[in-house]
Enzyme design. Sequence first.
Site, mmCIF file in Angstrom:
data_model
loop_
_atom_site.group_PDB
_atom_site.id
_atom_site.type_symbol
_atom_site.label_atom_id
_atom_site.label_comp_id
_atom_site.label_asym_id
_atom_site.label_seq_id
_atom_site.Cartn_x
_atom_site.Cartn_y
_atom_site.Cartn_z
ATOM 1 C CD GLN A 249 -6.819 -1.435 1.398
ATOM 2 O OE1 GLN A 249 -7.773 -2.151 0.849
ATOM 3 N NE2 GLN A 249 -7.033 -0.129 1.927
ATOM 4 C CE LYS B 82 -3.240 2.133 -3.465
ATOM 5 N NZ LYS B 82 -2.043 2.178 -2.736
ATOM 6 N N GLY C 257 -5.922 5.893 2.086
ATOM 7 C CA GLY C 257 -5.519 7.209 2.149
ATOM 8 C C GLY C 257 -4.771 7.448 0.946
ATOM 9 C CG HIS C 258 -5.990 6.332 -2.357
ATOM 10 N ND1 HIS C 258 -6.511 5.852 -3.378
ATOM 11 C CD2 HIS C 258 -5.358 5.376 -1.476
ATOM 12 C CE1 HIS C 258 -6.508 4.283 -3.104
ATOM 13 N NE2 HIS C 258 -5.772 4.213 -2.091
ATOM 14 N N GLY D 205 0.807 -1.303 0.008
ATOM 15 C CA GLY D 205 0.115 -0.022 -0.091
ATOM 16 C C GLY D 205 0.985 1.233 0.087
ATOM 17 C CG ASP D 206 0.376 3.948 2.248
ATOM 18 O OD1 ASP D 206 -0.680 4.213 2.091
ATOM 19 O OD2 ASP D 206 0.790 3.632 3.310
HETATM 20 P P1 GDP Z 1 -1.752 5.561 -1.769
HETATM 21 O O1 GDP Z 1 -2.307 5.204 -0.803
HETATM 22 O O2 GDP Z 1 -1.090 4.779 -2.868
HETATM 23 O O3 GDP Z 1 -2.445 6.759 -3.028
HETATM 24 O O4 GDP Z 1 -0.210 6.509 -1.494
HETATM 25 P P2 GDP Z 1 -0.365 7.488 -0.181
HETATM 26 O O5 GDP Z 1 -0.955 8.805 -0.715
HETATM 27 O O6 GDP Z 1 -0.859 6.821 0.935
HETATM 28 O O7 GDP Z 1 1.225 7.858 -0.193
HETATM 29 C C1 GDP Z 1 1.979 8.233 -1.041
HETATM 30 C C2 GDP Z 1 2.881 9.342 -0.445
HETATM 31 O O8 GDP Z 1 3.875 9.711 -1.335
HETATM 32 C C3 GDP Z 1 2.013 10.845 -0.519
HETATM 33 O O9 GDP Z 1 2.316 11.478 0.605
HETATM 34 C C4 GDP Z 1 2.099 11.259 -1.986
HETATM 35 O O10 GDP Z 1 2.165 12.602 -1.944
HETATM 36 C C5 GDP Z 1 3.637 10.961 -1.994
HETATM 37 N N1 GDP Z 1 4.221 10.717 -3.319
HETATM 38 C C6 GDP Z 1 3.556 10.200 -4.296
HETATM 39 N N2 GDP Z 1 4.457 10.142 -5.595
HETATM 40 C C7 GDP Z 1 5.682 10.519 -4.888
HETATM 41 C C8 GDP Z 1 7.006 10.493 -5.661
HETATM 42 O O11 GDP Z 1 6.982 10.244 -6.659
HETATM 43 N N3 GDP Z 1 7.860 11.187 -4.883
HETATM 44 C C9 GDP Z 1 7.655 11.806 -3.574
HETATM 45 N N4 GDP Z 1 8.487 12.350 -2.865
HETATM 46 N N5 GDP Z 1 6.311 11.661 -2.925
HETATM 47 C C10 GDP Z 1 5.216 11.056 -3.615
HETATM 48 P P1 IMO Z 2 -3.828 2.671 0.686
HETATM 49 O O1 IMO Z 2 -5.146 2.383 -0.204
HETATM 50 C C1 IMO Z 2 -1.143 0.940 3.568
HETATM 51 C C2 IMO Z 2 -2.776 -2.093 6.333
HETATM 52 C C3 IMO Z 2 -2.890 -1.793 7.849
HETATM 53 C C4 IMO Z 2 -2.796 -3.040 8.410
HETATM 54 C C5 IMO Z 2 -3.687 -4.071 7.586
HETATM 55 C C6 IMO Z 2 -5.069 -4.312 7.989
HETATM 56 O O2 IMO Z 2 -3.894 4.030 1.244
HETATM 57 O O3 IMO Z 2 -2.624 2.099 -0.022
HETATM 58 P P2 IMO Z 2 -7.295 -2.903 8.090
HETATM 59 O O4 IMO Z 2 -7.505 -1.485 8.474
HETATM 60 O O5 IMO Z 2 -7.381 -3.058 6.567
HETATM 61 O O6 IMO Z 2 -7.895 -3.957 8.715
HETATM 62 O O7 IMO Z 2 -5.560 -3.097 8.201
HETATM 63 O O8 IMO Z 2 -3.468 -3.171 6.246
HETATM 64 N N1 IMO Z 2 -3.518 -1.219 5.449
HETATM 65 C C7 IMO Z 2 -2.975 -0.357 4.784
HETATM 66 N N2 IMO Z 2 -1.528 0.037 4.781
HETATM 67 N N3 IMO Z 2 -2.093 1.402 3.089
HETATM 68 C C8 IMO Z 2 -3.477 1.291 2.832
HETATM 69 O O9 IMO Z 2 -4.230 1.638 2.018
HETATM 70 C C9 IMO Z 2 -3.867 0.277 3.745
HETATM 71 N N4 IMO Z 2 -4.983 -0.244 4.157
HETATM 72 C C10 IMO Z 2 -4.842 -1.017 5.069
HETATM 73 O O10 IMO Z 2 -2.101 -0.859 8.313
HETATM 74 O O11 IMO Z 2 -1.361 -3.345 8.503
HETATM 75 MG MG MG Z 3 -2.348 5.437 1.504
#
Ligand code: GDP
Ligand code: IMO
Ligand code: MG
Length: 420
Positions: free
Chosen positions: A221, A15, A39-40, A11-12
Site C-alpha cells: 500500500q 514498489k 498487487g506488485h 499505493g501502486d
Molecule cells: P506496486 O503495488 O507499488 O508494486 O505497483 P503496481 O504493480 O500495482 O502498479 C505499478 C504499475 O506501473 C505496474 O503495472 C508496473 O508494471 C508499472 N510501472 C512501474 N514502474 C513504471 C514506470 O516507471 N513507468 C511505467 N510506464 N510503468 C511502470
Molecule cells: P499495493 O501494495 C492501492 C486500497 C483499496 C481501498 C483501501 C482499503 O499494490 O500498493 P483493503 O482491501 O486494504 O481493505 O482496502 O485501500 N488498497 C490499495 N490501493 N494499492 C494497494 O496495494 C492497495 N491495498 C489496498 O483500494 O481503497
Molecule cells: Mg499495486
Amino acid sequence: MIDVLLGLQWGDEGKGKVVDVLSPRYDIVARYQGGPNAGHTIIIDGVKQVLHLIPSGIFHAPSVCVIGNGVVIDPVTLKKEILSLEAAGIEVRSRLLISDRAHLILPTHKLLDAASEKAKGEKKIGSTLRGIGPTYMDKTGRNGFRVGDLSHRDSEERYNVLVQKHQRLIQQYDYEYNLQESQAGFHEALDFLRGMKRINSEQYLNDAMTGGKKILAEGAQGTLLDIDFGTYPYVTSSNTTSAGACIGLGIAPRHIRKVYGIFKAYCTRVGSGPFPTELDNDMGELIRKQGGEFGATTGRPRRTGWLDLPLLKYAVTLNGVTDLIMTKADVLSGLDEVQYAYAYKTSNGIEETCPYDLSDSDIQPLYKSAPSWGNVSEAKSYDEIPDTLKNYIGTIEEYTGQKTSFVSLGPDRSQIVERA
Ligand code: GDP
Ligand code: IMO
Ligand code: MG
C-alpha cells in the site's frame, strides 16, 4: 542492517518493480504488513508477474524471501502464487520463510469484509474484499488465528470457534452467503502451508543482521493509506509507514539505514476517499490510458491526478525518507505541461501541511505548472534524461528536502536510472 522501501502515495507507486531491481543488493527481502490486497507487478523480458504475498525479491535467487509477522496471509492465495511461480521455473519453497506469528485470513474474514462494505453503501471504503480489515480486527481484538497455530493439537477447534463468531457477526448484516462454497480449497491450502518453512522470523532476521546480512523491507500500500496517518477512514488496516517495518518484522529502529520513498510523477488512487488533485476529465483519462492505471489486484480503473507536493512532503516526514524514487515519469512524456499542487487554500489561509480532513470542501489545492519532456523510456543514465524532467525532479527535491536516487522510466526491469 535493514533498508525499507515503501510507497509515499495511495499505493501502486511501482514498489514491486523497484524491489526487484534492488534485490541483488540484498541477501533477504521481507514483507512487513498488508496482505493479498497488494498487487506488485514485475515485468521481466516482457513477461508480467503480479505478486500479492510473496516478496518481490523472489526473482533473484539465491536471495531469501520472508513474510513477516505483520502480514496477513490468505493460504489459498499463497498456495496459488507459489504454484504459479514454480510453474514459471522459479524456486520458491527453499527460499520462502513464513513467520509463525503472521495472522491467517479465513474465508469468513472475506465474507465479513464483503458484508461490511455492502452495508456501508455509498460510504464504502472500496476495499479489495480480501478480508484485510476483519483479519486485523481479530488480531487487535485478540481472537486471531496464526500460522503457528497450525501446529497446535486444537487448531481445528480454534478455527471452528472463530468461524462461529464470524457467522454470528455476519447474521447482523443483510448478507447471504454459502459457507461451504466460500471454504472451497481452504483446508487443502492450510495443509500446503503446513508443509512450508514456518519460522520465528524476528529471531531469524536479527541473527541475519548480526551475521552481516543485508535486508530490504518491502512495504505494501502507501503512506496515505496508513491506518493512523492516511485519509481515514478511507485507508487500509495496517501501518504502511516505515515504523510498520519495525513492528511487522520485529526489528529495532536503530537498525534501519535507508528509507526509500517511492512515488509516481503524478498521483493515483483506487477505491473511495478524498483525492484533492484528482483529474476527473480528459487529462485524467489520458494519464490512466498512458499509464495503464488499472488495479493489479482487482482490475479496477485507478483514479488519476496531478502530483501533490504537500502530501508528498508529509509522507517524506512521517517515514524519515532518505532517498526518493520517482516512477512513471515516461507516462507524462509529450504533454504540453505538467501541473503539481504546491499548497492548499483552506479557511485558515494558505497551508503547505496536510490538512486533517482532505474531503473538506473548503480545501482547494493551488497549482503551478512546468514544461513536460519528450520520450524518456530509452534513457540509460540520469545524464540522458531531459533538463525539463531534471528541473521537475529538482522542484520536488527542493520542496521535500530529499534527494532522488532512482528514476523509473518504464515498466520493465531494465527501465530505470540511478543517480550517482
Ligand atoms: P506496486 O503495488 O507499488 O508494486 O505497483 P503496481 O504493480 O500495482 O502498479 C505499478 C504499475 O506501473 C505496474 O503495472 C508496473 O508494471 C508499472 N510501472 C512501474 N514502474 C513504471 C514506470 O516507471 N513507468 C511505467 N510506464 N510503468 C511502470
Ligand atoms: P499495493 O501494495 C492501492 C486500497 C483499496 C481501498 C483501501 C482499503 O499494490 O500498493 P483493503 O482491501 O486494504 O481493505 O482496502 O485501500 N488498497 C490499495 N490501493 N494499492 C494497494 O496495494 C492497495 N491495498 C489496498 O483500494 O481503497
Ligand atoms: Mg499495486
